[in-house]
Design a protein around this motif. Sequence first.
Motif, PDB file in Angstrom:
ATOM      1  N   VAL A  65       6.456  -6.883  18.005  1.00 36.85           N
ATOM      2  CA  VAL A  65       7.496  -6.155  17.275  1.00 36.85           C
ATOM      3  C   VAL A  65       6.959  -5.594  15.959  1.00 36.85           C
ATOM      4  CG1 VAL A  65       8.373  -8.124  15.930  1.00 36.85           C
ATOM      5  CG2 VAL A  65       9.928  -6.254  16.541  1.00 36.85           C
ATOM      6  N   VAL A  66       7.505  -4.437  15.586  1.00 35.40           N
ATOM      7  CA  VAL A  66       7.381  -3.902  14.223  1.00 35.40           C
ATOM      8  C   VAL A  66       8.796  -3.584  13.751  1.00 35.40           C
ATOM      9  CG1 VAL A  66       5.047  -2.977  14.407  1.00 35.40           C
ATOM     10  CG2 VAL A  66       6.982  -1.564  15.124  1.00 35.40           C
ATOM     11  N   CYS A  67       9.044  -3.768  12.459  1.00 32.43           N
ATOM     12  CA  CYS A  67      10.374  -3.513  11.908  1.00 32.43           C
ATOM     13  C   CYS A  67      10.256  -2.932  10.513  1.00 32.43           C
ATOM     14  CB  CYS A  67      11.190  -4.811  11.873  1.00 32.43           C
ATOM     15  SG  CYS A  67      12.855  -4.612  11.164  1.00 32.43           S
ATOM     16  N   ASN A  68      10.957  -1.857  10.283  1.00 28.89           N
ATOM     17  CA  ASN A  68      11.053  -1.222   8.975  1.00 28.89           C
ATOM     18  C   ASN A  68      12.396  -1.595   8.372  1.00 28.89           C
ATOM     19  OD1 ASN A  68      10.853   0.684   6.790  1.00 28.89           O
ATOM     20  ND2 ASN A  68      12.102   2.097   7.996  1.00 28.89           N
ATOM     21  N   GLY A  69      12.408  -2.163   7.167  1.00 28.60           N
ATOM     22  CA  GLY A  69      13.657  -2.551   6.534  1.00 28.60           C
ATOM     23  C   GLY A  69      13.703  -4.036   6.270  1.00 28.60           C
ATOM     24  N   TRP A 121       7.966  -4.397  22.066  1.00 24.25           N
ATOM     25  CA  TRP A 121       7.282  -4.206  23.344  1.00 24.25           C
ATOM     26  C   TRP A 121       7.322  -5.514  24.118  1.00 24.25           C
ATOM     27  CZ3 TRP A 121       6.062  -1.290  27.093  1.00 24.25           C
ATOM     28  CH2 TRP A 121       5.000  -1.550  27.964  1.00 24.25           C
ATOM     29  N   ASP A 122       7.966  -5.454  25.287  1.00 21.23           N
ATOM     30  CA  ASP A 122       8.048  -6.596  26.188  1.00 21.23           C
ATOM     31  C   ASP A 122       6.979  -6.399  27.262  1.00 21.23           C
ATOM     32  OD1 ASP A 122       8.677  -8.475  28.141  1.00 21.23           O
ATOM     33  OD2 ASP A 122      10.848  -8.263  27.869  1.00 21.23           O
ATOM     34  N   ALA A 123       5.839  -7.073  27.066  1.00 16.01           N
ATOM     35  CA  ALA A 123       4.700  -6.861  27.967  1.00 16.01           C
ATOM     36  C   ALA A 123       4.984  -7.380  29.364  1.00 16.01           C
ATOM     37  CB  ALA A 123       3.456  -7.534  27.391  1.00 16.01           C
ATOM     38  N   ARG A 124       5.835  -8.400  29.473  1.00 20.53           N
ATOM     39  CA  ARG A 124       6.137  -8.958  30.796  1.00 20.53           C
ATOM     40  C   ARG A 124       6.863  -7.929  31.660  1.00 20.53           C
ATOM     41  NH1 ARG A 124       8.977 -14.078  28.019  1.00 20.53           N
ATOM     42  NH2 ARG A 124       9.953 -12.260  27.060  1.00 20.53           N
ATOM     43  N   ARG A 125       7.819  -7.247  31.051  1.00 30.28           N
ATOM     44  CA  ARG A 125       8.618  -6.271  31.793  1.00 30.28           C
ATOM     45  C   ARG A 125       8.077  -4.849  31.667  1.00 30.28           C
ATOM     46  NH1 ARG A 125      14.796  -7.160  30.063  1.00 30.28           N
ATOM     47  NH2 ARG A 125      14.996  -5.410  31.534  1.00 30.28           N
ATOM     48  N   ARG A 126       7.013  -4.677  30.853  1.00 34.02           N
ATOM     49  CA  ARG A 126       6.490  -3.332  30.554  1.00 34.02           C
ATOM     50  C   ARG A 126       7.636  -2.463  30.045  1.00 34.02           C
ATOM     51  NH1 ARG A 126       1.819  -4.602  29.662  1.00 34.02           N
ATOM     52  NH2 ARG A 126       1.011  -2.480  29.934  1.00 34.02           N
ATOM     53  N   ARG A 127       8.297  -2.963  29.053  1.00 29.22           N
ATOM     54  CA  ARG A 127       9.541  -2.355  28.554  1.00 29.22           C
ATOM     55  C   ARG A 127       9.479  -2.191  27.043  1.00 29.22           C
ATOM     56  NH1 ARG A 127      14.948  -4.556  27.004  1.00 29.22           N
ATOM     57  NH2 ARG A 127      16.568  -3.186  27.848  1.00 29.22           N
ATOM     58  N   LEU A 128       9.855  -1.012  26.579  1.00 30.70           N
ATOM     59  CA  LEU A 128       9.913  -0.715  25.152  1.00 30.70           C
ATOM     60  C   LEU A 128      11.362  -0.637  24.710  1.00 30.70           C
ATOM     61  CD1 LEU A 128       8.445   0.236  22.484  1.00 30.70           C
ATOM     62  CD2 LEU A 128       8.792   2.576  23.340  1.00 30.70           C
ATOM     63  N   LEU A 129      11.692  -1.281  23.599  1.00 28.05           N
ATOM     64  CA  LEU A 129      13.045  -1.233  23.053  1.00 28.05           C
ATOM     65  C   LEU A 129      12.962  -0.805  21.597  1.00 28.05           C
ATOM     66  CD1 LEU A 129      16.075  -2.000  23.717  1.00 28.05           C
ATOM     67  CD2 LEU A 129      15.589  -4.178  22.554  1.00 28.05           C
ATOM     68  N   ILE A 130      13.700   0.250  21.228  1.00 26.10           N
ATOM     69  CA  ILE A 130      13.784   0.660  19.827  1.00 26.10           C
ATOM     70  C   ILE A 130      15.251   0.670  19.412  1.00 26.10           C
ATOM     71  CG2 ILE A 130      11.676   2.033  19.981  1.00 26.10           C
ATOM     72  CD1 ILE A 130      13.433   4.558  19.904  1.00 26.10           C
ATOM     73  N   GLY A 131      15.505   0.482  18.111  1.00 24.98           N
ATOM     74  CA  GLY A 131      16.887   0.454  17.645  1.00 24.98           C
ATOM     75  C   GLY A 131      17.002   0.778  16.175  1.00 24.98           C
ATOM     76  N   ARG A 132      18.209   1.162  15.787  1.00 25.63           N
ATOM     77  CA  ARG A 132      18.512   1.532  14.399  1.00 25.63           C
ATOM     78  C   ARG A 132      19.738   0.752  13.939  1.00 25.63           C
ATOM     79  NH1 ARG A 132      20.063   7.638  12.205  1.00 25.63           N
ATOM     80  NH2 ARG A 132      19.767   7.205   9.979  1.00 25.63           N
ATOM     81  N   PRO A 197      22.936   6.166  14.289  1.00 22.23           N
ATOM     82  CA  PRO A 197      23.120   4.776  13.866  1.00 22.23           C
ATOM     83  C   PRO A 197      23.639   3.909  15.009  1.00 22.23           C
ATOM     84  CG  PRO A 197      24.050   6.280  12.243  1.00 22.23           C
ATOM     85  CD  PRO A 197      23.688   7.112  13.433  1.00 22.23           C
ATOM     86  N   ALA A 198      23.385   2.603  14.910  1.00 15.98           N
ATOM     87  CA  ALA A 198      23.902   1.606  15.863  1.00 15.98           C
ATOM     88  C   ALA A 198      23.531   1.934  17.299  1.00 15.98           C
ATOM     89  CB  ALA A 198      25.420   1.473  15.722  1.00 15.98           C
ATOM     90  N   THR A 199      22.314   2.411  17.491  1.00 16.05           N
ATOM     91  CA  THR A 199      21.879   2.843  18.822  1.00 16.05           C
ATOM     92  C   THR A 199      20.612   2.105  19.237  1.00 16.05           C
ATOM     93  OG1 THR A 199      22.833   5.046  18.499  1.00 16.05           O
ATOM     94  CG2 THR A 199      21.171   4.825  20.216  1.00 16.05           C
ATOM     95  N   LEU A 200      20.577   1.695  20.503  1.00 19.37           N
ATOM     96  CA  LEU A 200      19.396   1.115  21.138  1.00 19.37           C
ATOM     97  C   LEU A 200      18.900   2.077  22.213  1.00 19.37           C
ATOM     98  CD1 LEU A 200      20.316  -2.636  21.850  1.00 19.37           C
ATOM     99  CD2 LEU A 200      18.719  -1.792  20.130  1.00 19.37           C
ATOM    100  N   VAL A 201      17.574   2.174  22.357  1.00 18.31           N
ATOM    101  CA  VAL A 201      16.977   2.925  23.453  1.00 18.31           C
ATOM    102  C   VAL A 201      15.992   2.008  24.163  1.00 18.31           C
ATOM    103  CG1 VAL A 201      15.567   4.896  24.138  1.00 18.31           C
ATOM    104  CG2 VAL A 201      17.210   5.132  22.272  1.00 18.31           C
ATOM    105  N   ALA A 202      16.179   1.836  25.461  1.00 23.26           N
ATOM    106  CA  ALA A 202      15.275   1.034  26.281  1.00 23.26           C
ATOM    107  C   ALA A 202      14.513   1.969  27.218  1.00 23.26           C
ATOM    108  CB  ALA A 202      16.050   0.004  27.093  1.00 23.26           C
TER     109      ALA A 202
END
Length: 640
Positions: A65-69, A121-132, A197-202
């Motif tokens: 994970v990386v997080c700004n804020g 980054w979820d390496a097990r599922r090869r899945r990226l999740l970003i959010g605000r 705002p308040a949005t997730l993208v998988a």
Amino acid sequence: MLRFDGQAVEPESLLRMGRVITHRGPDDDGIHVDGPCGIGMRRLSIIDPSGGHQPISNADDSLWVVCNGEIYNFRELRAELRERGYAFKTGSDTEVILHLYDAYGDDFVQRLDGMFDFALWDARRRRLLIGRDQLGVKPLYVYRSNDLFAFATEAKALLALPEVPVDIDRAVLIDYLHLGYVAAPRSMFAGIGKLPPATLVAVEGRDVRERRYWRLPLDVESSRSEDDWRDAVRAAMEDAVHAQMVSDVPIGAFLSGGVDSSAVVAMMARHSEQPIKTYSIGFEGGAAETLYNELPYARRVATLFGTEHHEIMVRPDVVELLPRLIWHMDEPIADSALFTTYLVSSFARQDVKVILSGVGGDELFGGYRRYLGDRYVGMLNRLPTPVVRLLSGAAQHLPADRHGRISNVFRLARELLRSADLSPDERYRGYLQVLGRERAASMLVHPEDGGPDALGAAFGQAEHADPLGRMFAIDAATQLPDDLLMLTDKMSMAVSLECRVPLLDRRLVELAARMPASVKIRGGRLKHLMKDALRDVLPADILHREKRGFGAPIGAWIKRSLAPVVQTLLSRESVARRGLFRPEEVERLIAEHQGNRIDGTDAILALMNLEVWARIYLDRRSHDDVSAELAGRAMLEKAA
């Protein structure tokens, strides 16, 4: 970033993106690459400065994970996760995101109190999740093509990728001239959007799914007594300020002497063993500058709470500043507060790394004059029709200038009379707009481009039954994240200063959203409940003083010291060369402003800033080069 074509991400691409935004994180940097996925971070070290290096992974390196804020409730979350058996590598607030995701899946984001955007980054599922975050305090730009999904806190970092084209999105020009900013999910760059705002993208494989994870409450609690509201608001404000004082580095507060910043300082003082460091700004000059000078009020509050107060009087070199600030903003914006916010941020950064601001109080608790529009129209409608017609006719001949006390009253009266016959939604649009959409379209060379109507979309989605709650919902979807918060973030981070906004704490926002309009505003008294909640905290002369915006007298400067710059940027030749606007319509707008027939401050600033933006981003010139050009032209104009 995530490559859809299966190619491995080149580490140098991430490092190049990071170098462009070093100002956001001068203390540390890091990347993690796992085949087609790469995430990176430039860090401004606030919590656990020595041990919180990012990206952070879990015990088996399957989550990164990386997080700004900042996550303000990370200590409580950390204790909860430890009870569930999770071990922590660092003392950083960011690390709780990893373990919350492992424990709760995507719903973990509901548990976060803070201002943030993150990539996991979820390496097990090869899945990226970003959010605000819920209110959009922190920005997040996104680019997507057939081969690439990329994201960054600033658009200029995305432009460091050779795959990302640099072009203007002509479809947003009407909305930009209409509002003075580009609302999410679009940006001024073609192909680059802003995550709302308040949005997730998988992202899994080529499947990109976006969802909203939080919304403002719609139900008004009408059965609650005013005393209950007062106590609840006071407690929630104090809790929010106290929570956002968490820091392992020096912290301070902006202080204008207005109700919001004064309340934040008062509550900080209650929870600090040392004097709070406070920072204020004033403008040198004539009557217009004096109107924006709030230093006497700030000194009054600073003395009252024993702060370590610092103030600065400025006569900003707008010619030198403007290109640099537009480069930092990523997009043009018609808000003079960018000068004030940048200058006071730069001043505060000499001492502190974290600053608290009163941004958001006017939206939450009914502090803008526009919230009284329906009340004044109701009063106007009780007058005989011939009288209203007489007033409306006379209003057209009143001067329109916001930089004098009397002329500003005339300007507001004109706006009220002009909008009296409109529907509530269109009347509110009139209060918010820089230019009407029809006039904005008439200025374009190709008005048929049309484009989105962000305000119209916000009207359609604002379901709050309470009229004032509905206005707040509209503001929270448009002006708050895409103007005020975007500007606050970009101008403070330009000098590596983290600005926190405790009045936009999620719990406080939810509380304010449930409050009836009759409690927020009583008669013509703006912020009635908030001021009552603070009556034994702040003195009456601060609670009831005349409101001033946190901006600069740019309209007066346009008529005087900035006239040569306006002529350079918006000359007939310059406008024709850019090919976006009709030169004769630009000339007409400037003439109407110079003659006080309209207050064209924001519209002219919107056009100026768009041209500066175009010279930097479209013409690929440095902001220093554009500054030198404008300074040279200004000197020639003065000599002539």
